[in-house]
Design an enzyme around this catalytic site. Structure first.
Site, PDB file in Angstrom:
ATOM      1  N   ASP A 150       0.892  -1.245   0.041  1.00  0.00           N
ATOM      2  CA  ASP A 150      -0.148  -0.091   0.069  1.00  0.00           C
ATOM      3  C   ASP A 150       0.862   1.160   0.047  1.00  0.00           C
ATOM      4  OD1 ASP A 150      -2.399   1.450   0.381  1.00  0.00           O
ATOM      5  OD2 ASP A 150      -1.701   1.851   2.644  1.00  0.00           O
ATOM      6  N   SER A 151       0.313   2.403  -0.291  1.00  0.00           N
ATOM      7  CA  SER A 151       1.026   3.567  -0.256  1.00  0.00           C
ATOM      8  C   SER A 151       1.738   4.005   1.188  1.00  0.00           C
ATOM      9  CB  SER A 151       0.216   4.914  -0.623  1.00  0.00           C
ATOM     10  OG  SER A 151      -1.009   4.916   0.381  1.00  0.00           O
TER      11      SER A 151
ATOM     12  N   CYS B 162      -4.275  -1.270  -2.317  1.00  0.00           N
ATOM     13  CA  CYS B 162      -4.586   0.241  -2.206  1.00  0.00           C
ATOM     14  C   CYS B 162      -5.506   0.627  -3.638  1.00  0.00           C
ATOM     15  CB  CYS B 162      -3.070   0.887  -2.458  1.00  0.00           C
ATOM     16  SG  CYS B 162      -2.998   2.588  -2.780  1.00  0.00           S
TER      17      CYS B 162
ATOM     18  N   GLU C 273      -5.524   8.819   9.491  1.00  0.00           N
ATOM     19  CA  GLU C 273      -4.157   8.547   9.850  1.00  0.00           C
ATOM     20  C   GLU C 273      -4.083   9.283  11.134  1.00  0.00           C
ATOM     21  OE1 GLU C 273      -1.371   8.884   6.807  1.00  0.00           O
ATOM     22  OE2 GLU C 273      -2.070   6.912   6.056  1.00  0.00           O
TER      23      GLU C 273
ATOM     24  N   CYS D 246     -11.156   2.791  -0.783  1.00  0.00           N
ATOM     25  CA  CYS D 246      -9.915   2.925  -0.312  1.00  0.00           C
ATOM     26  C   CYS D 246      -9.682   2.297   0.922  1.00  0.00           C
ATOM     27  CB  CYS D 246      -9.817   4.606   0.167  1.00  0.00           C
ATOM     28  SG  CYS D 246      -8.416   5.156   0.999  1.00  0.00           S
TER      29      CYS D 246
ATOM     30  N   HIS E 191      -8.290   2.612   3.537  1.00  0.00           N
ATOM     31  CA  HIS E 191      -8.367   3.409   4.994  1.00  0.00           C
ATOM     32  C   HIS E 191      -9.846   3.447   5.454  1.00  0.00           C
ATOM     33  CE1 HIS E 191      -4.410   4.970   4.010  1.00  0.00           C
ATOM     34  NE2 HIS E 191      -4.257   5.490   5.086  1.00  0.00           N
TER      35      HIS E 191
HETATM   36  N1  DGL Z   1      -5.003   3.432   0.969  1.00  0.00           N
HETATM   37  C1  DGL Z   1      -4.904   4.257  -0.260  1.00  0.00           C
HETATM   38  C2  DGL Z   1      -5.919   3.836  -1.211  1.00  0.00           C
HETATM   39  O1  DGL Z   1      -6.658   2.705  -0.960  1.00  0.00           O
HETATM   40  C3  DGL Z   1      -5.212   5.524  -0.161  1.00  0.00           C
HETATM   41  C4  DGL Z   1      -3.790   6.521   0.574  1.00  0.00           C
HETATM   42  C5  DGL Z   1      -3.157   7.257  -0.256  1.00  0.00           C
HETATM   43  O2  DGL Z   1      -3.581   8.200  -0.761  1.00  0.00           O
HETATM   44  O3  DGL Z   1      -2.025   7.066  -0.455  1.00  0.00           O
HETATM   45  O4  DGL Z   1      -6.350   4.373  -2.111  1.00  0.00           O
END
Ligand code: DGL
Length: 271
Positions: A13-14, A76, A156, A188, A190
């Site tokens: 993931d990022s 991600c 976050e 996403c 998150h």
């Molecule tokens: N977890 C990332 C996603 O699913 C988003 C976080 C980011 O912008 O890096 O897109």
């Protein structure tokens, strides 16, 4: 390409949002070894160009391939929506990939929803991946995609289940773009952390779907089909980040639900 059951599964993931997916997989498949890579050096991906994200994804996948992974999960949405097809071409069968977009698309189609809302980062929304894929199954369906860029930093920083998150969520979800939807995709990795708050906003009248369960099932099915399921854990899970701070380490608890040891690893600038 020979693969063995004992090889680890890579997840990236990022940053640390993909730990929501890693956690679910770890609990569901305790006999697999997972190697997680969070690209905290480049976080957030949601604001990056598609080309930049593709470049990062190639480098991370090469790293996970060097770690001998049998399968790489792109945990991600921003990376899945911009880089998945390119990764398949680039690695040409050397490793299996699972993205987080397709399982969610299949889920929403199979459940028969008609007016679908999608919230995600700017990168995912700009790719229009969800409307393209959903409409390729059924052009009659309505898909309204909306970027909600404040949600990642909000989560976050630990602002969820409180007044601030409620206000921001209400503000986004009251947008006329999302009026009349019968399902909302949390596109996403998150966002599962704010699923309850989103559910509260809709008071149970809109189905809220995230990718955790469906990705878990997809991985299990793929490994079973390919006879690659491990029946004995070969080594401990590993968690790498490309930039280490103590704040990342403490934030991991939010996403993983328990303390984990992050290891910094430098993979950039070594071409
Ligand atoms: N977890 C990332 C996603 O699913 C988003 C976080 C980011 O912008 O890096 O897109």
């Amino acid at each position: 390409m020979d693969r063995s059951r004992q090889q680890p599964i890579g997840i990236f993931d990022s940053g640390i949002g993909g730990l929501t997916v890693a956690k679910a997989l770890h609990e569901h498949m305790p006999n697999e070894q997972f190697i997680y890579f969070g690209d905290t050096y480049h976080l957030p991906y949601g604001d990056k160009s598609a080309d930049a994200i593709r470049y990062y994804c190639i480098k991370i996948s090469k790293f996970l391939l060097e770690k001998n992974c049998k399968l790489i999960i792109i945990a991600c949405n921003s990376a899945s929506s911009t880089a998945y097809d390119m990764l398949l071409d680039f690695f040409d069968g050397k490793v299996l990939f699972v993205n987080v977009v397709d399982p969610l698309v299949h889920e929403v189609i199979s459940k028969g929803y008609k007016n679908i809302g999608v919230i995600a980062t700017k990168a995912t929304i700009n790719s229009q991946i969800y409307s393209k894929k959903i409409k390729s199954y059924n052009p009659e369906l309505t898909v309204n995609e909306m970027a909600t860029p404040l949600l990642v930093p909000m989560i976050e920083e630990g602002f969820y289940n409180g007044n601030i998150s409620r206000n921001i969520i209400e503000n986004y979800l009251s947008n006329p773009k999302l009026e009349g939807i019968d399902a909302l995709l949390l596109a996403c990795t998150h966002y599962p952390l704010i699923k309850n708050e989103i559910n509260d906003f809709y008071q149970g009248k809109v189905a809220i779907l995230d990718s955790i369960e469906v990705v878990k099932n997809e991985v299990e099915q793929l490994l079973t089909e390919m006879d690659l399921k491990s029946y004995e854990k070969s080594a401990d899970d590993l968690f790498y980040v490309s930039d280490y701070t103590t704040s990342f380490e403490s934030t991991t608890r939010i996403f993983y639900g328990e303390d984990i040891k992050l290891e910094a690893i430098q993979i950039w600038g070594q071409e």
